[in-house]
Scaffold this active site. Structure first.
Site, PDB file in Angstrom:
ATOM      1  N   GLY A   1      -1.294  -2.447 -10.504  1.00  0.00           N
ATOM      2  CA  GLY A   1      -1.750  -3.034  -9.228  1.00  0.00           C
ATOM      3  C   GLY A   1      -1.956  -2.842  -8.521  1.00  0.00           C
ATOM      4  O   GLY A   1      -3.293  -1.474  -8.437  1.00  0.00           O
ATOM      5  N   ASP A   2      -2.097  -2.654  -6.946  1.00  0.00           N
ATOM      6  CA  ASP A   2      -2.701  -1.781  -5.858  1.00  0.00           C
ATOM      7  C   ASP A   2      -2.382  -0.118  -5.310  1.00  0.00           C
ATOM      8  O   ASP A   2      -3.371   0.581  -5.405  1.00  0.00           O
ATOM      9  CB  ASP A   2      -2.238  -2.302  -4.566  1.00  0.00           C
ATOM     10  CG  ASP A   2      -2.265  -3.411  -3.863  1.00  0.00           C
ATOM     11  OD1 ASP A   2      -2.634  -3.933  -4.042  1.00  0.00           O
ATOM     12  OD2 ASP A   2      -1.103  -4.539  -3.659  1.00  0.00           O
ATOM     13  N   GLY A   3      -1.236   0.429  -6.077  1.00  0.00           N
ATOM     14  CA  GLY A   3      -1.254   1.605  -6.499  1.00  0.00           C
ATOM     15  C   GLY A   3      -2.369   2.010  -7.393  1.00  0.00           C
ATOM     16  O   GLY A   3      -2.612   3.476  -7.460  1.00  0.00           O
ATOM     17  N   THR A   4      -2.032   0.873  -8.337  1.00  0.00           N
ATOM     18  CA  THR A   4      -2.380   1.572  -9.838  1.00  0.00           C
ATOM     19  C   THR A   4      -4.469   1.685  -9.070  1.00  0.00           C
ATOM     20  O   THR A   4      -5.355   3.022  -9.578  1.00  0.00           O
ATOM     21  CB  THR A   4      -3.176   0.795 -10.955  1.00  0.00           C
ATOM     22  OG1 THR A   4      -0.919   0.882 -11.322  1.00  0.00           O
ATOM     23  CG2 THR A   4      -3.632   1.091 -12.244  1.00  0.00           C
TER      24      THR A   4
ATOM     25  N   GLU B   1       0.344  -0.492   0.421  1.00  0.00           N
ATOM     26  CA  GLU B   1       1.093   0.521  -0.176  1.00  0.00           C
ATOM     27  C   GLU B   1       1.493   1.176   1.050  1.00  0.00           C
ATOM     28  O   GLU B   1       1.051   1.796   1.776  1.00  0.00           O
ATOM     29  CB  GLU B   1       0.911   1.402  -0.909  1.00  0.00           C
ATOM     30  CG  GLU B   1      -0.264   0.361  -2.356  1.00  0.00           C
ATOM     31  CD  GLU B   1       0.719   0.812  -3.382  1.00  0.00           C
ATOM     32  OE1 GLU B   1       1.463   1.650  -4.218  1.00  0.00           O
ATOM     33  OE2 GLU B   1       1.989  -0.365  -3.450  1.00  0.00           O
TER      34      GLU B   1
ATOM     35  N   THR C   1       2.144  -6.648  -8.483  1.00  0.00           N
ATOM     36  CA  THR C   1       2.863  -7.389  -7.919  1.00  0.00           C
ATOM     37  C   THR C   1       1.827  -8.346  -7.032  1.00  0.00           C
ATOM     38  O   THR C   1       1.980  -9.526  -6.640  1.00  0.00           O
ATOM     39  CB  THR C   1       4.060  -7.370  -7.584  1.00  0.00           C
ATOM     40  OG1 THR C   1       4.649  -6.670  -8.379  1.00  0.00           O
ATOM     41  CG2 THR C   1       5.028  -7.705  -7.575  1.00  0.00           C
TER      42      THR C   1
HETATM   43  N1  ATP Z   1      -0.092   7.299  -7.618  1.00  0.00           N
HETATM   44  C1  ATP Z   1       0.740   6.338  -8.561  1.00  0.00           C
HETATM   45  N2  ATP Z   1       1.159   7.590  -9.125  1.00  0.00           N
HETATM   46  C2  ATP Z   1       1.908   7.694 -10.308  1.00  0.00           C
HETATM   47  N3  ATP Z   1       2.235   6.683 -11.004  1.00  0.00           N
HETATM   48  C3  ATP Z   1       2.411   5.513  -9.458  1.00  0.00           C
HETATM   49  C4  ATP Z   1       1.001   5.047  -9.172  1.00  0.00           C
HETATM   50  N4  ATP Z   1       1.056   4.267  -8.131  1.00  0.00           N
HETATM   51  C5  ATP Z   1       1.836   3.134  -8.902  1.00  0.00           C
HETATM   52  N5  ATP Z   1       2.432   4.262  -9.903  1.00  0.00           N
HETATM   53  C6  ATP Z   1       3.404   3.662 -11.096  1.00  0.00           C
HETATM   54  O1  ATP Z   1       3.223   2.140 -11.475  1.00  0.00           O
HETATM   55  C7  ATP Z   1       3.707   1.346 -11.014  1.00  0.00           C
HETATM   56  C8  ATP Z   1       2.755  -0.097 -10.257  1.00  0.00           C
HETATM   57  O2  ATP Z   1       2.069  -0.330  -9.395  1.00  0.00           O
HETATM   58  P1  ATP Z   1       1.673  -0.495  -9.435  1.00  0.00           P
HETATM   59  O3  ATP Z   1       0.959  -0.708  -8.062  1.00  0.00           O
HETATM   60  O4  ATP Z   1      -0.016  -0.944  -9.843  1.00  0.00           O
HETATM   61  O5  ATP Z   1       2.021  -2.680  -9.499  1.00  0.00           O
HETATM   62  P2  ATP Z   1       2.470  -3.304  -8.441  1.00  0.00           P
HETATM   63  O6  ATP Z   1       4.125  -2.100  -7.219  1.00  0.00           O
HETATM   64  O7  ATP Z   1       3.089  -4.235  -9.290  1.00  0.00           O
HETATM   65  O8  ATP Z   1       1.962  -4.129  -7.407  1.00  0.00           O
HETATM   66  P3  ATP Z   1       1.343  -4.427  -6.489  1.00  0.00           P
HETATM   67  O9  ATP Z   1       0.915  -2.902  -5.667  1.00  0.00           O
HETATM   68  O10 ATP Z   1      -0.737  -4.835  -6.854  1.00  0.00           O
HETATM   69  O11 ATP Z   1       2.070  -5.229  -5.237  1.00  0.00           O
HETATM   70  C9  ATP Z   1       4.502   1.707  -9.395  1.00  0.00           C
HETATM   71  O12 ATP Z   1       6.166   1.133  -9.848  1.00  0.00           O
HETATM   72  C10 ATP Z   1       4.820   3.501 -10.275  1.00  0.00           C
HETATM   73  O13 ATP Z   1       5.952   3.178 -11.147  1.00  0.00           O
END
Ligand code: ATP
Length: 318
Positions: free
Chosen positions: A73-76, A281, A98
């Site tokens: 997602g956006d964090g990745t 985020e 998400t």
């Molecule tokens: N920059 C980061 N550093 C470390 N862990 C991270 C980082 N970004 C996300 N994560 C971890 O990866 C998990 C998934 O994050 P991601 O944002 O990719 O997906 P999501 O939250 O399901 O989607 P969205 O942000 O699009 O709603 C997070 O709950 C966190 O545990």
């Protein structure tokens, strides 16, 4: 830009299994390898759950792959975009999160198969990115009833009929009733430094387009500027007028808004830290906030558009 003689690009996917859709659908390395293989793409998938995301991003940077694919997602995406900006590796997205705000904003396909097809048939496009105190954003940084703006944005994407319009207005009004105005010391690189009271502000890479039903979407991703939107006041009447104006595609002249194109702008508040929504985020960032544009800093794999853009040589009919 890549040399047209490059026969085939190689892909390195970082699969974030804890991202919303990835975990809900149980996507594995094998799933991804099969979908990429169907398209004839050369892929390595890193789905290692025992290694931190930062470490996996580092490994991806050290790999020989031309394109690093954010499977999450956006964090990745944010973690990868920060690392890839200014390098010769491109970023692609498998929207397995998400909300997937960035993928939606960039108009990327939202299902796995379509996303991989989009990567295979896509093209490399350098885009501008924004930076605030060292944190990157691909689309928008927003402050002040940020949760409201971000969530409301989700409601108005894609199809926008009467029901969505009413839902959006009600949601926005509820958020607004709870929000307070704040004093902002605004200092743009060109233009007037001043103190303004505002309900919210947003800094957007390039700018939002104006047109019927075109809410919060952008025509250009490479204008070389940021746009600062300051929402000065927002009474119920302002809200109705502004929302209708946005829906009808006539809102830029609204008195409640001040719009300014900048390459850099410093915004200070009375608080030592503020909550900033960066591409969906939420982050707590110390003030003053220094926003800068990094023109064409990130190369992305985007859906093919016009012949004036660079095709993904050697990848489409692999
Ligand atoms: N920059 C980061 N550093 C470390 N862990 C991270 C980082 N970004 C996300 N994560 C971890 O990866 C998990 C998934 O994050 P991601 O944002 O990719 O997906 P999501 O939250 O399901 O989607 P969205 O942000 O699009 O709603 C997070 O709950 C966190 O545990």
């Amino acid at each position: 830009m890549r040399d047209a003689s490059v026969p085939k690009l190689s892909y390195h996917v970082i699969l974030n299994a804890s991202a919303g859709t990835a975990s809900a659908t149980g996507v594995t390395s094998q799933t991804l390898e099969a979908v990429f293989a169907d398209r004839g793409l050369d892929v390595t998938v890193d789905s290692d759950p025992d290694v931190s995301l930062d470490e996996r991003v580092k490994r991806a940077l050290e790999s020989d792959a031309d394109v690093i694919v954010a499977g999450g997602g956006d964090g990745t995406i944010a973690a990868l975009a920060g690392a890839l900006a200014g390098t010769d590796k491109a970023l692609a997205v498998l929207p397995l999160g998400t909300v997937n705000a960035v993928a939606r904003d960039l108009g990327l396909p939202l299902t796995l198969e379509e996303a991989v097809a989009g990567i295979a048939d896509g093209e490399l496009r350098p885009i501008d990115i924004g930076e605030v105190n060292g944190r990157l954003f691909l689309h928008m940084a927003a402050v002040g009833f940020v949760a409201g703006i971000a969530a409301a944005r989700e409601k108005v994407r894609g199809h926008f009929g009467l029901l969505e319009f009413i839902g959006f207005s009600r949601f926005f009004a509820r958020r607004l009733a709870r929000s307070r105005r704040m004093a902002l010391a605004i200092n743009p690189d060109e233009g007037e430094a001043r103190v303004e009271r505002a309900q919210a502000f947003a800094v957007v890479c390039s700018e939002f387009s104006e047109g019927f039903g075109r809410m919060f979407s952008r025509d250009r991703l490479d204008s070389g500027t940021l746009t600062l939107y300051v929402v000065r006041h927002l009474s119920g009447a302002d809200l109705i007028r502004l929302t209708l104006g946005m829906f009808l595609g006539r809102w830029r002249q609204d008195d409640a808004l001040r719009i300014e194109h900048v390459r850099e702008v410093t915004v200070d508040t009375r608080k030592p830290t503020v909550k900033v929504m960066l591409d969906g985020e939420l982050a707590n960032i110390e003030t003053p906030l220094v926003f800068k544009v990094r023109p064409l800093a990130l190369t992305m794999v985007m859906p093919a558009q016009t012949s004036s853009q660079t095709p993904m040589e050697g990848t489409s009919a692999a």
